[in-house]
Design a protein around this motif. Sequence first.
Motif, mmCIF file in Angstrom:
data_model
loop_
_atom_site.group_PDB
_atom_site.id
_atom_site.type_symbol
_atom_site.label_atom_id
_atom_site.label_comp_id
_atom_site.label_asym_id
_atom_site.label_seq_id
_atom_site.Cartn_x
_atom_site.Cartn_y
_atom_site.Cartn_z
ATOM 1 N N ASP A 1 0.831 -1.214 0.000
ATOM 2 C CA ASP A 1 0.000 0.000 0.000
ATOM 3 C C ASP A 1 0.864 1.262 0.000
ATOM 4 O OD1 ASP A 1 -2.359 -1.325 -0.080
ATOM 5 O OD2 ASP A 1 -2.764 -1.237 2.074
ATOM 6 N N LYS A 2 1.914 1.254 0.802
ATOM 7 C CA LYS A 2 2.813 2.430 0.880
ATOM 8 C C LYS A 2 3.600 2.599 -0.419
ATOM 9 C CE LYS A 2 3.656 2.173 5.862
ATOM 10 N NZ LYS A 2 4.615 1.729 6.877
ATOM 11 N N VAL A 3 4.147 1.477 -0.915
ATOM 12 C CA VAL A 3 5.024 1.525 -2.087
ATOM 13 C C VAL A 3 4.256 1.933 -3.345
ATOM 14 C CG1 VAL A 3 6.505 0.111 -3.600
ATOM 15 C CG2 VAL A 3 6.718 -0.088 -1.118
ATOM 16 N N LYS A 4 3.004 1.482 -3.452
ATOM 17 C CA LYS A 4 2.181 1.818 -4.625
ATOM 18 C C LYS A 4 2.051 3.326 -4.811
ATOM 19 C CE LYS A 4 -0.917 -2.075 -5.507
ATOM 20 N NZ LYS A 4 -2.205 -2.700 -5.146
ATOM 21 N N ARG A 5 1.881 4.024 -3.704
ATOM 22 C CA ARG A 5 1.714 5.488 -3.794
ATOM 23 C C ARG A 5 2.966 6.135 -4.386
ATOM 24 N NH1 ARG A 5 -1.255 4.634 1.038
ATOM 25 N NH2 ARG A 5 0.508 5.042 2.406
ATOM 26 N N ALA A 6 4.132 5.672 -3.935
ATOM 27 C CA ALA A 6 5.393 6.215 -4.460
ATOM 28 C C ALA A 6 5.595 5.804 -5.915
ATOM 29 C CB ALA A 6 6.570 5.726 -3.610
ATOM 30 N N ALA A 7 5.188 4.574 -6.257
ATOM 31 C CA ALA A 7 5.362 4.079 -7.628
ATOM 32 C C ALA A 7 4.531 4.887 -8.623
ATOM 33 C CB ALA A 7 4.983 2.599 -7.697
ATOM 34 N N LYS A 8 3.351 5.330 -8.174
ATOM 35 C CA LYS A 8 2.467 6.114 -9.054
ATOM 36 C C LYS A 8 3.074 7.463 -9.442
ATOM 37 C CE LYS A 8 -2.036 4.164 -7.903
ATOM 38 N NZ LYS A 8 -3.172 4.258 -6.969
ATOM 39 N N THR A 9 3.979 7.975 -8.633
ATOM 40 C CA THR A 9 4.617 9.270 -8.930
ATOM 41 C C THR A 9 5.738 9.109 -9.955
ATOM 42 O OG1 THR A 9 6.301 9.088 -7.197
ATOM 43 C CG2 THR A 9 4.168 10.047 -6.554
ATOM 44 N N GLY A 10 5.994 7.851 -10.380
ATOM 45 C CA GLY A 10 7.044 7.608 -11.376
ATOM 46 C C GLY A 10 8.375 7.230 -10.766
ATOM 47 N N ASN A 11 8.420 7.052 -9.442
ATOM 48 C CA ASN A 11 9.655 6.663 -8.746
ATOM 49 C C ASN A 11 10.073 5.254 -9.197
ATOM 50 O OD1 ASN A 11 11.368 5.421 -6.740
ATOM 51 N ND2 ASN A 11 10.883 7.126 -5.383
ATOM 52 N N LYS A 12 11.198 5.189 -9.919
ATOM 53 C CA LYS A 12 11.653 3.917 -10.527
ATOM 54 C C LYS A 12 11.954 2.849 -9.456
ATOM 55 C CE LYS A 12 12.073 4.770 -15.118
ATOM 56 N NZ LYS A 12 10.906 5.645 -15.212
ATOM 57 N N GLU A 13 12.588 3.294 -8.363
ATOM 58 C CA GLU A 13 12.943 2.363 -7.289
ATOM 59 C C GLU A 13 11.670 1.762 -6.682
ATOM 60 O OE1 GLU A 13 15.375 0.043 -5.240
ATOM 61 O OE2 GLU A 13 16.037 1.433 -6.797
ATOM 62 N N ALA A 14 10.679 2.613 -6.455
ATOM 63 C CA ALA A 14 9.402 2.153 -5.884
ATOM 64 C C ALA A 14 8.696 1.190 -6.840
ATOM 65 C CB ALA A 14 8.507 3.343 -5.567
ATOM 66 N N GLN A 15 8.804 1.452 -8.144
ATOM 67 C CA GLN A 15 8.169 0.579 -9.133
ATOM 68 C C GLN A 15 8.799 -0.820 -9.114
ATOM 69 O OE1 GLN A 15 8.566 2.933 -12.706
ATOM 70 N NE2 GLN A 15 6.702 4.111 -12.304
ATOM 71 N N LYS A 16 10.129 -0.821 -8.934
ATOM 72 C CA LYS A 16 10.840 -2.102 -8.873
ATOM 73 C C LYS A 16 10.409 -2.879 -7.612
ATOM 74 C CE LYS A 16 15.482 -3.918 -9.616
ATOM 75 N NZ LYS A 16 16.906 -3.672 -9.482
ATOM 76 N N GLU A 17 10.339 -2.163 -6.498
ATOM 77 C CA GLU A 17 9.923 -2.798 -5.243
ATOM 78 C C GLU A 17 8.482 -3.284 -5.338
ATOM 79 O OE1 GLU A 17 10.082 -2.110 -0.417
ATOM 80 O OE2 GLU A 17 10.514 -0.422 -1.737
ATOM 81 N N GLU A 18 7.627 -2.498 -6.006
ATOM 82 C CA GLU A 18 6.221 -2.896 -6.175
ATOM 83 C C GLU A 18 6.121 -4.229 -6.914
ATOM 84 O OE1 GLU A 18 1.988 -1.084 -7.873
ATOM 85 O OE2 GLU A 18 3.879 -0.331 -8.667
ATOM 86 N N ALA A 19 6.946 -4.411 -7.940
ATOM 87 C CA ALA A 19 6.929 -5.666 -8.720
ATOM 88 C C ALA A 19 7.317 -6.859 -7.830
ATOM 89 C CB ALA A 19 7.880 -5.556 -9.908
ATOM 90 N N VAL A 20 8.329 -6.659 -6.979
ATOM 91 C CA VAL A 20 8.771 -7.733 -6.070
ATOM 92 C C VAL A 20 7.667 -8.055 -5.060
ATOM 93 C CG1 VAL A 20 10.439 -8.381 -4.280
ATOM 94 C CG2 VAL A 20 11.231 -7.203 -6.344
#
Length: 364
Positions: A143-162
């Motif tokens: 839930d936390k990581v998704k919010r950061a991933a939506k802003t285009g944060n590449k690191e957060a997107q990678k963590e979201e996939a894991v």
Amino acid sequence: MKAGIVGLPNVGKSTLFNCLSNAKAQSANFPFCTIEPNIGVVNVPDKRLEKLEELVNPERVVPATVEIVDIAGLVKGASKGEGLGNQFLGNIRETDAILHVLRCFDNDNIVHVDGSVNPIRDKETIDMELQLKDLESVEKKLDKVKRAAKTGNKEAQKEEAVLNALKQGLEAGTSVRAIELSPEDRAEYVKPMQLITDKPVMYVCNVDESAATTGNDYVEQVRDAVAHENAEVIFLAVGTEADITELETYEERQMFLEDLGLTEPGSAKLIRGAYRLLNLETYFTAGVKEVRAWTIPVGATAPQAAGVIHTDFEKGFIRAEVISYDDYIKFGSEAKVKEAGRMRVEGKEYIVKDGDIMHFRFNV
């Protein structure tokens, strides 16, 4: 580094703990006998230490130790707080490896919490509760990581996939340790979460005395069921082991073992297995004052190994004088090893090998 004994109520966990440690955990024929976790510091049996003692004849011998925690029995619904579940799951989270005890014997006089003996069902019950608890942790993080991933944060997107891969695996009933991920992703994203089903596990099949040397059909069922998990399976007759530990003399214990066709107690095999499970190994110091086994993580450097003795040894490390265990036994003494030119001088980059006999030079 601690290994936690887990399992359903009444499968022999506390009896096993009593065998492994001098602490006498309460053991009774009803569920929830153990509520607070008992902790025992257990000596690691090591024939090499006995050999060094024979050669050096020191004033004292100090073996390596490992901490074993007896955790109360889990029940169905533990992840939702059933049967003091949250407390038990918290205790498991604090350990570094899991010794999962499964009842693999028939005995109408010992009640089973589910009414019949079925180690695979028991394993799945525990697995499901641990997986549900991990799923809860993964979903919170997601839930936390998704919010950061939506802003285009590449690191957060990678963590979201894991995290999504973990979520899918756990929802499908796969423990984290068996979910396919790259070592890099595991190190960066999974390890910091301290998920329960990511911990290394050993399955301990509790058999009756008749199966103490050969195992039984239940043990084979467990082996088949965990083949994909890269987990060790051992079997021992916990009740019989308890009887052996009650005998007063070494000779009596050896006679009992020989009658069973065993060369050593099964508990010794289990302790060494727990040590390996925790990714630990041993180096030795050997002198007339003391022969001692020191515990280090596999892959430790010479300065890190020195730091186990005292932090000053690591800070001021100059060099290590190293003798391989085989050379020490072959030549019979440190002096003879030196004469044969088999003592090595190693620096800061040296990776200590299991069984090395070491002296450290340091300057603070």
